[in-house]
Design a protein around this motif. Sequence first.
Motif, short mmCIF file in Angstrom:
data_model
loop_
_atom_site.label_atom_id
_atom_site.label_comp_id
_atom_site.label_asym_id
_atom_site.label_seq_id
_atom_site.Cartn_x
_atom_site.Cartn_y
_atom_site.Cartn_z
N GLN A 28 0.81 -1.22 0.00
CA GLN A 28 0.00 0.00 0.00
C GLN A 28 0.85 1.27 0.00
OE1 GLN A 28 -3.61 0.79 0.61
NE2 GLN A 28 -3.74 -1.15 -0.50
N ILE A 29 1.91 1.29 0.78
CA ILE A 29 2.67 2.53 0.98
C ILE A 29 4.12 2.43 0.57
CG2 ILE A 29 1.20 3.31 2.87
CD1 ILE A 29 3.45 2.40 4.79
N GLY A 30 4.55 1.27 0.08
CA GLY A 30 5.96 0.97 -0.02
C GLY A 30 6.78 1.54 -1.15
N GLU A 71 -6.76 7.29 -4.12
CA GLU A 71 -7.58 6.11 -4.37
C GLU A 71 -7.53 5.13 -3.20
OE1 GLU A 71 -7.24 2.49 -7.45
OE2 GLU A 71 -7.40 4.48 -8.40
N SER A 72 -6.38 5.03 -2.55
CA SER A 72 -6.24 4.09 -1.44
C SER A 72 -6.60 4.71 -0.09
CB SER A 72 -4.83 3.49 -1.40
OG SER A 72 -3.87 4.50 -1.32
N THR A 92 -5.51 12.12 5.05
CA THR A 92 -6.74 11.70 5.72
C THR A 92 -6.34 11.16 7.09
OG1 THR A 92 -6.53 9.47 4.85
CG2 THR A 92 -7.80 11.05 3.50
N ASP A 93 -7.32 10.73 7.87
CA ASP A 93 -7.00 10.10 9.16
C ASP A 93 -6.09 8.89 8.94
OD1 ASP A 93 -8.49 11.94 10.57
OD2 ASP A 93 -10.27 10.64 10.72
N LYS A 94 -6.36 8.14 7.89
CA LYS A 94 -5.55 6.96 7.57
C LYS A 94 -4.10 7.38 7.29
CE LYS A 94 -5.57 3.07 4.28
NZ LYS A 94 -6.30 2.49 3.14
N GLY A 95 -3.91 8.46 6.54
CA GLY A 95 -2.57 8.94 6.24
C GLY A 95 -1.86 9.50 7.47
#
Length: 118
Positions: A28-30, A71-72, A92-95
Amino acid sequence: MSTDLEEAHRADSAREDTVCPVVDSVEQIGSQWRLVVLHDLQEGEKRFNELKRSTEANARTLSRVLDDLQESGFVARRLEEDAPVATYYSLTDKGRSLGPVFSEIEDWANKWLESCQA
């Protein structure tokens, strides 16, 4: 003799058999640019050109990475329609939840990587 399709199917099956949150997270973030952008946005909302300067990514790469992160669910985009039109990006909160992860990686790098110890 196996075909490319059979090879791809075996790789997908192997991936399904090795469910691992670390591997899933890295997918996802790599990428290098995703990490750079996510880290840079920890400081707060930035315009596209600000991100381009601070990350040193070219416009095409940065645009693709921002689209992927949007998108993710890691990045939010805000368009300000005043003249001139400005596009802002923020986490976002996720980020934002990656903040402690970046701090831990930085601490680890300072302890174990020679380039950080100089």
